[in-house]
Design an enzyme around this catalytic site. Structure first.
Site: not given
Ligand code: E4P
Length: 226
Positions: A88
């Site tokens: 990522k």
């Molecule tokens: C996506 O891969 C992220 O880990 C995640 O959806 C972030 O979500 P949040 O905005 O609730 O922290």
């Protein structure tokens, strides 16, 4: 639409995997910190997640490096942990450059923190396998997160984008930062490829008061026929 679990919590992952609907996992530094994770155990933790979900389920592990070379080095190390690791990488210039190198190496990248169509177009061009537009965080600044993801899904869908790995797999949009079952409804209606959901949202998705009441009345009536 596929469902990924947005968590680093092994208990949640094991439970969701047992439901038979889990197609992947996404983690991030915040989610890892939330389960009390320590830097020294991070790579083992990612390996444990990969073991739980099995080789067919992609598991996103995020790099926190800020330079292209360091992102590439981290990405190569993370990808070597298990065949289902997806690296990522945040949407930024160094991230795009690193993604190009990683993707050309055959390493799958999930380009995260994507908020606009131009960002998504660049992510797609860089060779990313997945693009993760965030809904909830966009809503948090009084923008329309669902509308943004819909635009991104439509724009990416206008082209035949494949990632740069040897298999040339079709790019998929992961609707991320999902806060409610209604977000999931909207993502399904727009045709998002994947929704990555927190476990709390996954549990809410199963339930409806009429389903609960219906089960209860069927069980009660079944008692009468015994
Ligand atoms: C996506 O891969 C992220 O880990 C995640 O959806 C972030 O979500 P949040 O905005 O609730 O922290």
């Amino acid at each position: 639409m596929k469902f990924f679990l947005d968590t680093a919590d092994l208990t949640e992952i094991e439970e969701a995997a047992a439901w038979g609907v889990l197609a992947g996992v996404t983690t991030n530094p915040t989610l890892y910190a939330r389960v009390g994770g320590k830097l020294t155990d991070f790579e083992n933790h990612i390996k444990r997640i990969c073991d739980v979900v099995g080789p067919e389920c992609p598991v996103s592990a995020e790099t926190v490096a800020m330079t292209r070379d360091q992102i590439v080095a981290d990405g190569r190390r993370l990808a070597a942990l298990a065949p289902n690791v997806v690296v990522k990488v945040p949407t930024m210039v160094e991230g795009l450059a690193a993604t190009r190198t990683l993707a050309d190496d055959g390493i799958r990248v999930n380009m995260t923190l994507c908020f606009t169509v131009p960002q998504a177009m660049l992510a797609a061009r860089s060779g990313a396998r997945y693009i993760s537009p965030f809904i909830g965080r966009f809503d948090d600044i009084s923008e329309d997160g669902i509308a943004q993801v819909a635009q991104i899904a439509e724009a990416v869908g206008n082209y035949d984008f494949t990632d740069s790995t040897v298999n040339g797999e079709q790019i998929e949009i992961i609707a991320a930062s999902i806060r409610s079952a209604n977000h999931v409804t909207q993502c399904a209606l727009m045709g998002a490829d994947v929704a990555t959901v927190p476990f709390g949202v996954l549990k809410k998705m199963v339930k409806h008061p009429l389903t609960t009441a219906g089960i209860e009345s069927f069980l009660n009536d079944w008692e009468k026929v015994k």
